[in-house]
Design an enzyme around this catalytic site. Structure first.
Site, PDB file in Angstrom:
ATOM      1  N   ALA A  32       0.879  -1.178   0.000  1.00  0.00           N
ATOM      2  CA  ALA A  32       0.000   0.000   0.000  1.00  0.00           C
ATOM      3  C   ALA A  32       0.918   1.231   0.000  1.00  0.00           C
ATOM      4  CB  ALA A  32      -0.967   0.001   1.177  1.00  0.00           C
ATOM      5  N   HIS A  34       3.187   4.565  -0.620  1.00  0.00           N
ATOM      6  CA  HIS A  34       2.928   5.994  -0.754  1.00  0.00           C
ATOM      7  C   HIS A  34       4.280   6.688  -0.895  1.00  0.00           C
ATOM      8  CE1 HIS A  34       4.202   6.006   3.396  1.00  0.00           C
ATOM      9  NE2 HIS A  34       3.221   5.181   3.718  1.00  0.00           N
ATOM     10  N   HIS A  37       7.259   5.578   1.386  1.00  0.00           N
ATOM     11  CA  HIS A  37       7.979   4.377   0.951  1.00  0.00           C
ATOM     12  C   HIS A  37       8.865   4.696  -0.265  1.00  0.00           C
ATOM     13  CE1 HIS A  37       4.181   2.380   2.616  1.00  0.00           C
ATOM     14  NE2 HIS A  37       5.137   1.801   3.319  1.00  0.00           N
ATOM     15  N   LYS A 151       9.454   7.747  10.634  1.00  0.00           N
ATOM     16  CA  LYS A 151       8.019   7.721  10.981  1.00  0.00           C
ATOM     17  C   LYS A 151       7.756   6.692  12.077  1.00  0.00           C
ATOM     18  CE  LYS A 151       3.407   7.379  10.028  1.00  0.00           C
ATOM     19  NZ  LYS A 151       3.115   6.028  10.450  1.00  0.00           N
ATOM     20  N   GLN A 155      10.335   1.575  16.104  1.00  0.00           N
ATOM     21  CA  GLN A 155      10.705   0.409  15.295  1.00  0.00           C
ATOM     22  C   GLN A 155      12.185   0.491  14.888  1.00  0.00           C
ATOM     23  OE1 GLN A 155       8.241  -1.538  12.115  1.00  0.00           O
ATOM     24  NE2 GLN A 155       9.368  -0.149  10.789  1.00  0.00           N
TER      25      GLN A 155
END
Ligand code: AMP
Length: 282
Positions: A32, A34, A37, A151, A155
């Protein structure tokens, strides 16, 4: 751009690139795609000879089965986008390729303190799943450079810890967050926002930016509470709004004592969970 679905094909491609002495950049994603990425892919292309991108919606990092099921999967569009930004190889595996039943893909490394806070509190087991899939993908792709987005600040922290602990021979490049014109961080989940929630969601970045401006003016605890309340007042359902040390991810009391300070938040906009962060002190 090549599209490879199975591990045998991936192995041949990687071996060939390594034989040629090419530096491999790797961008793991859940699809998905955008502009966020695509920025990672472009940076990988600038820094390496070959760019491999993976699209794999990893079931082991979803603590909520409904979230996994609702995760968008517009694969034809993703392929076109990757092609347009110069990705060399798209690795598009099935669950059985990433987690073959005959292979032990469990990771005996606990992310520990970094994973116990924030996302770890609200998404139990999430980072174990993230570490497991990133380790497995790194084993399969064997890149020189791993490219990830700020973002997902927590992580990145957990993966940096894993690379160090396991002494993996790969460098980490962290790319800045790409946003919509109104400040909303690009996210695969944004397509699920209704018009109402889409118009409210930019308050997240606005509040984080105000937090940065006010760091010197208010104690961190008060500032974090003000951030949390601002999101609630706008109609969102914040889970947390924290001002943390950029390395330990623990809440801070005295800004002067910390080299890097980050404000991190997660909030529900209707039934869509959004996360974002801002570096308050680099
Ligand atoms: P995901 O597909 O959500 O797992 O994300 C794949 C990679 O893209 C992760 O390294 C994310 O941090 C990164 N990413 C996601 N959104 C953005 C964004 N708005 N800007 C930059 N990188 C992003």
């Amino acid at each position: 751009m090549l599209l490879i679905r199975n591990n045998a094909g991936l192995k041949v491609f990687i071996a060939e690139m390594k034989k040629k002495g090419h530096r491999i950049g790797f961008v793991p994603t859940m699809g998905a795609l955008h502009d966020g990425h695509l920025a990672l892919v472009k940076q990988a292309a600038d820094l390496c000879d070959v760019v491999v991108c993976s699209i794999f919606v990893n079931p082991t990092q979803f603590n909520d089965p409904a979230d996994l099921e609702k995760y968008p999967r517009p694969i034809a569009r993703d392929i076109e986008l990757l092609h347009s930004v110069g990705c060399d190889l798209l690795y598009l595996p099935e669950v059985a390729d990433v987690y073959p039943p005959d292979l032990d893909t469990t990771l005996r490394l606990k992310p520990g303190a970094l994973a116990n806070v924030m996302e770890g509190e609200f998404r139990p087991g999430h980072f174990e799943g993230v570490m497991q899939v990133v380790k497995r993908l790194l084993d399969l792709v064997g890149p020189d450079l791993l490219v990830m987005g700020q973002k997902d600040y927590q992580q990145v922290s957990v993966i940096r810890y894993m690379l160090k602990k396991l002494r993996l021979p790969v460098k980490l490049h962290v790319a800045e967050t790409i946003r919509e014109a109104d400040g909303l961080a690009r996210s695969s989940r944004n397509v699920r926002l209704t018009r109402k929630w889409r118009s409210i969601a930019p308050v997240i970045h606005k509040t984080l930016s105000e937090t940065r401006q006010n760091l010197a003016k208010m104690p961190p605890k008060q500032l974090a509470e003000a951030g949390f309340n601002a999101l609630s007042d706008a109609g969102l359902r914040p889970e947390y709004f924290r001002i943390v040390d950029g390395t330990t991810l623990l809440e801070i009391k005295q800004p002067g004592k910390h080299e890097v300070i980050v404000a991190c938040t997660a909030a529900w906009a209707g039934d869509v969970r959004l996360i974002d962060n801002i570096i308050l002190k680099p």
